[in-house]
Write a protein that holds these residues in place. Structure first.
Motif, PDB file in Angstrom:
ATOM      1  N   UNK A 410       0.807  -1.218   0.000  1.00 41.43           N
ATOM      2  CA  UNK A 410       0.000   0.000   0.000  1.00 41.43           C
ATOM      3  C   UNK A 410       0.842   1.271   0.000  1.00 41.43           C
ATOM      4  N   UNK A 411       2.043   1.195   0.559  1.00 41.99           N
ATOM      5  CA  UNK A 411       2.882   2.382   0.582  1.00 41.99           C
ATOM      6  C   UNK A 411       3.905   2.351   1.699  1.00 41.99           C
ATOM      7  N   UNK A 412       4.509   3.507   1.918  1.00 39.98           N
ATOM      8  CA  UNK A 412       5.539   3.685   2.947  1.00 39.98           C
ATOM      9  C   UNK A 412       4.918   4.422   4.118  1.00 39.98           C
ATOM     10  N   UNK A 428       4.444  10.136   8.966  1.00 41.29           N
ATOM     11  CA  UNK A 428       4.550  10.343   7.522  1.00 41.29           C
ATOM     12  C   UNK A 428       3.994   9.111   6.820  1.00 41.29           C
ATOM     13  N   UNK A 429       3.077   9.316   5.901  1.00 43.84           N
ATOM     14  CA  UNK A 429       2.488   8.215   5.131  1.00 43.84           C
ATOM     15  C   UNK A 429       2.544   8.582   3.650  1.00 43.84           C
ATOM     16  N   UNK A 430       3.093   7.690   2.860  1.00 44.87           N
ATOM     17  CA  UNK A 430       3.164   7.896   1.409  1.00 44.87           C
ATOM     18  C   UNK A 430       2.443   6.731   0.736  1.00 44.87           C
ATOM     19  N   UNK A 431       1.295   6.989   0.153  1.00 41.79           N
ATOM     20  CA  UNK A 431       0.551   5.952  -0.549  1.00 41.79           C
ATOM     21  C   UNK A 431       1.153   5.714  -1.932  1.00 41.79           C
ATOM     22  N   UNK A 432       1.190   4.464  -2.339  1.00 41.70           N
ATOM     23  CA  UNK A 432       1.716   4.127  -3.665  1.00 41.70           C
ATOM     24  C   UNK A 432       0.938   4.857  -4.755  1.00 41.70           C
ATOM     25  N   UNK A 433      -0.357   5.012  -4.553  1.00 42.92           N
ATOM     26  CA  UNK A 433      -1.192   5.695  -5.542  1.00 42.92           C
ATOM     27  C   UNK A 433      -0.768   7.140  -5.789  1.00 42.92           C
ATOM     28  N   UNK A 481       7.898  -1.708  -5.897  1.00 41.45           N
ATOM     29  CA  UNK A 481       6.494  -1.728  -5.466  1.00 41.45           C
ATOM     30  C   UNK A 481       5.660  -0.853  -6.401  1.00 41.45           C
ATOM     31  N   UNK A 482       6.184   0.325  -6.732  1.00 41.67           N
ATOM     32  CA  UNK A 482       5.435   1.195  -7.642  1.00 41.67           C
ATOM     33  C   UNK A 482       5.292   0.558  -9.025  1.00 41.67           C
ATOM     34  N   UNK A 483       6.354  -0.077  -9.516  1.00 35.61           N
ATOM     35  CA  UNK A 483       6.290  -0.731 -10.829  1.00 35.61           C
ATOM     36  C   UNK A 483       5.276  -1.862 -10.831  1.00 35.61           C
ATOM     37  N   UNK A 484       5.254  -2.635  -9.772  1.00 34.86           N
ATOM     38  CA  UNK A 484       4.289  -3.729  -9.658  1.00 34.86           C
ATOM     39  C   UNK A 484       2.864  -3.163  -9.649  1.00 34.86           C
ATOM     40  N   UNK A 485       2.674  -2.069  -8.942  1.00 30.80           N
ATOM     41  CA  UNK A 485       1.358  -1.404  -8.941  1.00 30.80           C
ATOM     42  C   UNK A 485       1.003  -0.911 -10.348  1.00 30.80           C
ATOM     43  N   UNK A 492      -0.970  -9.448  -6.368  1.00 37.01           N
ATOM     44  CA  UNK A 492      -0.064 -10.589  -6.190  1.00 37.01           C
ATOM     45  C   UNK A 492       0.939 -10.287  -5.098  1.00 37.01           C
ATOM     46  N   UNK A 493       1.491  -9.074  -5.106  1.00 31.48           N
ATOM     47  CA  UNK A 493       2.422  -8.686  -4.047  1.00 31.48           C
ATOM     48  C   UNK A 493       1.732  -8.669  -2.688  1.00 31.48           C
ATOM     49  N   UNK A 494       0.487  -8.195  -2.677  1.00 34.57           N
ATOM     50  CA  UNK A 494      -0.267  -8.184  -1.418  1.00 34.57           C
ATOM     51  C   UNK A 494      -0.441  -9.596  -0.886  1.00 34.57           C
TER      52      UNK A 494
END
Length: 499
Positions: A410-412, A428-433, A481-485, A492-494
């Protein structure tokens, strides 16, 4: 231990030797028979069955996670045939030099085949040499009709190039393509039955590449395939001194190819694999330096093409082997701050990413079963960053604090240890989206240290890593992670992380 794909490598896209060949060569083939098709990924095959052996002798050549995948990505959506090695002839992607041509074009009359020159003693010697090579090609046998059909096509192509070379010995295109045909023929030789013939064909291919590059030193694709031919020869010589010299020659040719055309992730991946093989032969005092260089080549390949799953997997295998060595000796490699457990965890990240990008590959699936428990579940990565207060990226350096961060599908996210909770500091929260890019930052206004800038739709986020090695691992993890998203494989990663 983990099994690697060890095949050999990418052949170049300059001539799809089997494309359209049946439509141009004179045969009595029944029209109902299927035409031989070019499979751009069929060049890959494991040296042994994809499996997870029980022990690792070294991080390169042992039948474990260190058997790496060689690159052959002409297309992003390619497949691997792990059961057999069918050669292909392909060129480096985005080739700015000679334009790729297919076999239909190569088999039509070329200017070099029209030029007539008076015979000379040198040409007479060349004629004998080419005849001896043709005799080697004619000696190749095949157990099935498909193999014989392929052999007939190769023989036809070989005669055409041999004729062109006899007519014009300075035709570097003919020399180059003749070398490619010889490599294809070498792949047709049954290794158990006649390794001498295979080695002889590869040796002749290397001679032709040498001549072609002397005539035209800018042929980066020739250096690239030459490196492949040398590496295939090295495999035939086991772990001998001769094999060591051949592997060194192979790495030098990959280096030369990349000097001429730097943006080839395939060449970088194959260079890393050659270094892995070399590290299994050289004295122990040289091994760690070679392994570190191999890691840098795999990492460079991944950073040129973030979804290059073979290089991602290979980076995981070399780190796994490094972890094995560190665990066995109890001594971290020079210049490496990570413990064996941390190296295992890093290896698992790359294996998991490769599996997420290509879940159908049985080798990745088997490897993941071995290393999944080495991940800091339910997260993909855990570590520390020095960060400013939330919403104040230009805060004074004294206000930057070191906090724990976790990365998942989901993110960092920053998490507070028990001691830090009393500060009641927002996380600090950084969503992959929300991520736009992830890059190394060299802003002099930041606190000293290796820094990352995560550019998001809400603005930049600056993080200071503990070390440059830690920075590299975080950069790769975030980008993967971003590339997989972005490739639509985040579920699949989840599943890998959450079980």
């Amino acid at each position: 231990m983990l099994c690697n794909y060890q095949q050999h490598i990418d052949y170049i896209e300059t001539s799809h030797i089997f494309q359209f060949l049946d439509s141009t060569m004179p045969t009595n083939k029944n029209p109902s028979e299927s035409q031989t098709k070019h499979n751009p990924d069929s060049k890959f095959h494991p040296l042994q069955e994809p499996a997870i052996p029980s022990s690792t002798e070294n991080i390169n050549a042992s039948p474990n996670l260190n058997q790496s995948i060689h690159s052959n990505d002409i297309h992003n959506h390619s497949t691997i045939d792990p059961g057999r090695k069918v050669p292909t002839i392909i060129t480096l992607r985005k080739d700015k030099g000679r334009q790729p041509v297919n076999m239909k074009e190569l088999l039509t009359d070329s200017p070099s085949s029209v030029v007539s020159t008076p015979p000379s003693s040198h040409e007479s010697g060349r004629h004998k040499e080419l005849n001896s090579v043709m005799a080697l090609i004619d000696s190749i046998t095949s157990p099935d009709e498909e193999g014989w059909s392929r052999h007939r096509m190769l023989t036809f192509a070989a005669k055409r190039y041999a004729s062109a070379i006899e007519t014009n010995p300075d035709d570097y295109d003919a020399l180059y393509n003749w070398a490619l045909v010889l490599q294809e023929c070498a792949d047709s030789v049954n290794l158990d039955a006649n390794s001498h013939s295979k080695d002889a064909l590869l040796k002749e291919a290397c001679k032709m590449y040498d001549e072609a590059t002397q005539l035209n030193p800018a042929l980066h694709d020739a250096y690239y395939n030459w490196a492949i031919a040398i590496a295939d020869r090295a495999k035939l010589h086991g772990r001998t001194k001769e094999a060591e010299e051949l592997w060194k020659q192979s790495t030098k040719n990959y280096e030369k190819a990349l000097q001429l055309s730097w943006n080839s992730p395939q060449a970088l991946n194959n260079w890393g694999l050659a270094l892995q093989e070399l590290s299994a032969i050289v004295p122990a005092r040289e091994k760690q330096t070679i392994i570190k260089t191999a890691i840098s080549k795999f990492r460079a390949a991944v950073r040129l093409q973030f979804d290059f799953h073979r290089a991602i997997y290979n980076l995981g295998t070399v780190l796994y082997g490094l972890a094995e060595d560190t665990s066995r000796t109890g001594v971290s490699p020079v210049g490496n701050e990570f413990s064996a457990n941390e190296l295992y965890s890093q290896s698992a990240i790359y294996i998991a990413a490769a599996h997420a990008l290509r879940p159908s590959y049985s080798v990745y699936t088997s490897a993941l079963k071995l290393v999944r428990s080495m991940l800091p579940l339910p997260y993909l990565k855990v570590g520390y960053f020095l960060v400013p207060p939330v919403g104040n990226q230009v805060a004074p350096h004294c206000d930057w604090k070191r906090f724990k961060f976790v990365l998942n599908h989901e993110g960092l996210q920053q998490i507070h240890d028990d001691e830090q909770k009393i500060n009641d500091r927002p996380a600090i929260i950084v969503d992959i989206l929300d991520i736009i890019s992830v890059a190394v930052c060299s802003d002099l206004t930041l606190p000293p240290g290796p820094s990352i800038c995560i550019d998001t739709v809400h603005g930049p986020v600056f993080l200071i890593a503990d070390s440059w090695e830690s920075l590299d691992s975080w950069l790769d993890a975030l980008r993967l992670v971003y590339t997989i998203f972005a490739r639509g494989k985040i579920d699949i990663l989840a599943g890998i992380i959450t079980g």
